[in-house]
Design an enzyme around this catalytic site. Sequence first.
Site, PDB file in Angstrom:
ATOM      1  N   GLU A 163       0.821  -1.216   0.000  1.00  0.00           N
ATOM      2  CA  GLU A 163       0.000   0.000   0.000  1.00  0.00           C
ATOM      3  C   GLU A 163       0.857   1.270   0.000  1.00  0.00           C
ATOM      4  O   GLU A 163       1.988   1.274   0.487  1.00  0.00           O
ATOM      5  CB  GLU A 163      -1.004  -0.005   1.154  1.00  0.00           C
ATOM      6  CG  GLU A 163      -0.435  -0.181   2.530  1.00  0.00           C
ATOM      7  CD  GLU A 163      -1.533  -0.172   3.607  1.00  0.00           C
ATOM      8  OE1 GLU A 163      -2.157  -1.217   3.810  1.00  0.00           O
ATOM      9  OE2 GLU A 163      -1.739   0.875   4.229  1.00  0.00           O
TER      10      GLU A 163
ATOM     11  N   CYS B 129       6.702  -7.118   6.887  1.00  0.00           N
ATOM     12  CA  CYS B 129       7.829  -6.609   7.680  1.00  0.00           C
ATOM     13  C   CYS B 129       8.165  -7.647   8.742  1.00  0.00           C
ATOM     14  O   CYS B 129       7.280  -8.319   9.250  1.00  0.00           O
ATOM     15  CB  CYS B 129       7.438  -5.281   8.339  1.00  0.00           C
ATOM     16  SG  CYS B 129       8.810  -4.521   9.254  1.00  0.00           S
TER      17      CYS B 129
ATOM     18  N   GLY C 220       7.061  -2.009   5.900  1.00  0.00           N
ATOM     19  CA  GLY C 220       8.454  -2.442   5.793  1.00  0.00           C
ATOM     20  C   GLY C 220       9.419  -1.546   6.543  1.00  0.00           C
ATOM     21  O   GLY C 220       9.091  -0.411   6.898  1.00  0.00           O
TER      22      GLY C 220
ATOM     23  N   SER D 210      11.648   5.887  14.602  1.00  0.00           N
ATOM     24  CA  SER D 210      10.475   5.514  15.400  1.00  0.00           C
ATOM     25  C   SER D 210      10.960   5.169  16.793  1.00  0.00           C
ATOM     26  O   SER D 210      11.626   4.152  16.977  1.00  0.00           O
ATOM     27  CB  SER D 210       9.788   4.291  14.786  1.00  0.00           C
ATOM     28  OG  SER D 210       9.343   4.600  13.499  1.00  0.00           O
ATOM     29  N   LEU D 211      10.639   6.024  17.730  1.00  0.00           N
ATOM     30  CA  LEU D 211      11.159   5.846  19.091  1.00  0.00           C
ATOM     31  C   LEU D 211      10.113   5.150  19.967  1.00  0.00           C
ATOM     32  O   LEU D 211      10.371   4.088  20.523  1.00  0.00           O
ATOM     33  CB  LEU D 211      11.519   7.226  19.655  1.00  0.00           C
ATOM     34  CG  LEU D 211      12.439   7.267  20.842  1.00  0.00           C
ATOM     35  CD1 LEU D 211      13.764   6.609  20.536  1.00  0.00           C
ATOM     36  CD2 LEU D 211      12.683   8.725  21.257  1.00  0.00           C
ATOM     37  N   HIS D 212       8.978   5.759  20.097  1.00  0.00           N
ATOM     38  CA  HIS D 212       7.794   5.175  20.748  1.00  0.00           C
ATOM     39  C   HIS D 212       7.925   4.861  22.229  1.00  0.00           C
ATOM     40  O   HIS D 212       6.971   4.343  22.831  1.00  0.00           O
ATOM     41  CB  HIS D 212       7.311   3.926  20.003  1.00  0.00           C
ATOM     42  CG  HIS D 212       7.057   4.158  18.544  1.00  0.00           C
ATOM     43  ND1 HIS D 212       6.406   5.278  18.074  1.00  0.00           N
ATOM     44  CD2 HIS D 212       7.376   3.437  17.437  1.00  0.00           C
ATOM     45  CE1 HIS D 212       6.336   5.223  16.756  1.00  0.00           C
ATOM     46  NE2 HIS D 212       6.920   4.122  16.347  1.00  0.00           N
TER      47      HIS D 212
ATOM     48  N   CYS E  91      -1.484   2.072   8.928  1.00  0.00           N
ATOM     49  CA  CYS E  91      -0.623   1.504   7.909  1.00  0.00           C
ATOM     50  C   CYS E  91      -0.639  -0.018   8.013  1.00  0.00           C
ATOM     51  O   CYS E  91      -0.505  -0.575   9.088  1.00  0.00           O
ATOM     52  CB  CYS E  91       0.758   2.079   8.195  1.00  0.00           C
ATOM     53  SG  CYS E  91       2.079   1.208   7.495  1.00  0.00           S
TER      54      CYS E  91
HETATM   55  S1  SF4 Z   1       6.285  -0.026  12.455  1.00  0.00           S
HETATM   56 FE1  SF4 Z   1       7.551  -0.200  10.599  1.00  0.00          FE
HETATM   57  S2  SF4 Z   1       9.333  -1.404  11.257  1.00  0.00           S
HETATM   58 FE2  SF4 Z   1       7.773  -1.683  12.830  1.00  0.00          FE
HETATM   59  S3  SF4 Z   1       6.702  -3.583  12.207  1.00  0.00           S
HETATM   60 FE3  SF4 Z   1       5.577  -1.830  11.335  1.00  0.00          FE
HETATM   61  S4  SF4 Z   1       6.392  -1.600   9.261  1.00  0.00           S
HETATM   62 FE4  SF4 Z   1       7.845  -2.841  10.422  1.00  0.00          FE
END
Ligand code: SF4
Length: 349
Positions: free
Chosen positions: A94, A114, A161, A216-218, A335
């Site tokens: 996508e 992923c 991904g 991406s820290l989160h 996503c």
């Molecule tokens: S956030 Fe990004 S790296 Fe983490 S699983 Fe999803 S697609 Fe993969």
Amino acid sequence: MESWTDIRSMNMEELTAAVEAAGEKKFRAKQIYGWLHQKLIRSGDEMKNVPAACREKILREHPLYGVTEVERYVSKIDGTSKFLFELYDGNIIESVLMKYKHGNSVCISSQAGCRMGCRFCASTLLGLSRNLYPSEMLDQIYAIQRATGERVSHIVVMGTGEPFDNFEALCRMIEMLTDEQGLHISRRNITVSTCGLVPKIYEFADRYPQVTLAISLHAPNDVMRRELMPVANRYAMKELMEAADYYVEKTGRRITFEYSLVKDVNDQKEHAEMLSALVKGLNCHINLIPVNPVKEREYRQSEQNHIQAFQHILEKHHIQVTVRREMGRDISAACGQLRKGYKERSGNG
Ligand code: SF4
């Protein structure tokens, strides 16, 4: 160094070698490259000034791969469009087109599935199917430009991904996208988002100092990050922050941290304080993302007052922060969810 033999993944040098190997004149390579990367053709027949025999000979050795639109959802709220594309082998990916005042921005996928396993993400629920070729990353942009007739000016590699898990293809894609014989998009208009593959952050900063990096820290500490993101077991927060420092120092650019707010998990005031301490003194921007609920997971979106309180604490510490505007809220979700939904409906693997 990886190499690809499908024609749209080949750079000018490789294409020239392929043209010569087929016994054709060198200048054909330039013509073919222009058809592929400026006129954005979908099939070899469209290369009008290249003799059929020449095209066929080259395409026999170097097939033309691309993406085919299978579904499109357009938001009635803000015009955001989400595209589901099929790859030549039946895989589904996508991409998203977002319209801003500063131009059209496309968010692309770098892998089908992923393997990073982030707990709040739908894209990883079925694991990694395969890496995308450079051509398949490029053609997401080309297909959207073809479909809308409008120029795409900004690219975000933040779809399905982990781009640094498909590193060489990502680099090839960036080089072709920014090439003046292609769409010639500025490197400054490209953002790549990683979950934090530390060695690749260094390599990327060295190779593409003009490209914006988002991490991406989160989570504000190791314990919490390991719960949310298995990659944190490989690279400790300290190593990740050192890599972020390196990027900022090397490139002179601001780095972005993505922080998804998950209700009662990482959205408390003490987490905002910890996060502030973590990034103190670093030229960065924090993007707070109210997490999209994934039905297979227990995570829920933070409440509005928690989001605001979190933001205020960061601001109090003079940290640049924004709360991501939800684009295309009415056309489904996080996503990876469209792709997964499509695969479940169609039995497509
Ligand atoms: S956030 Fe990004 S790296 Fe983490 S699983 Fe999803 S697609 Fe993969």
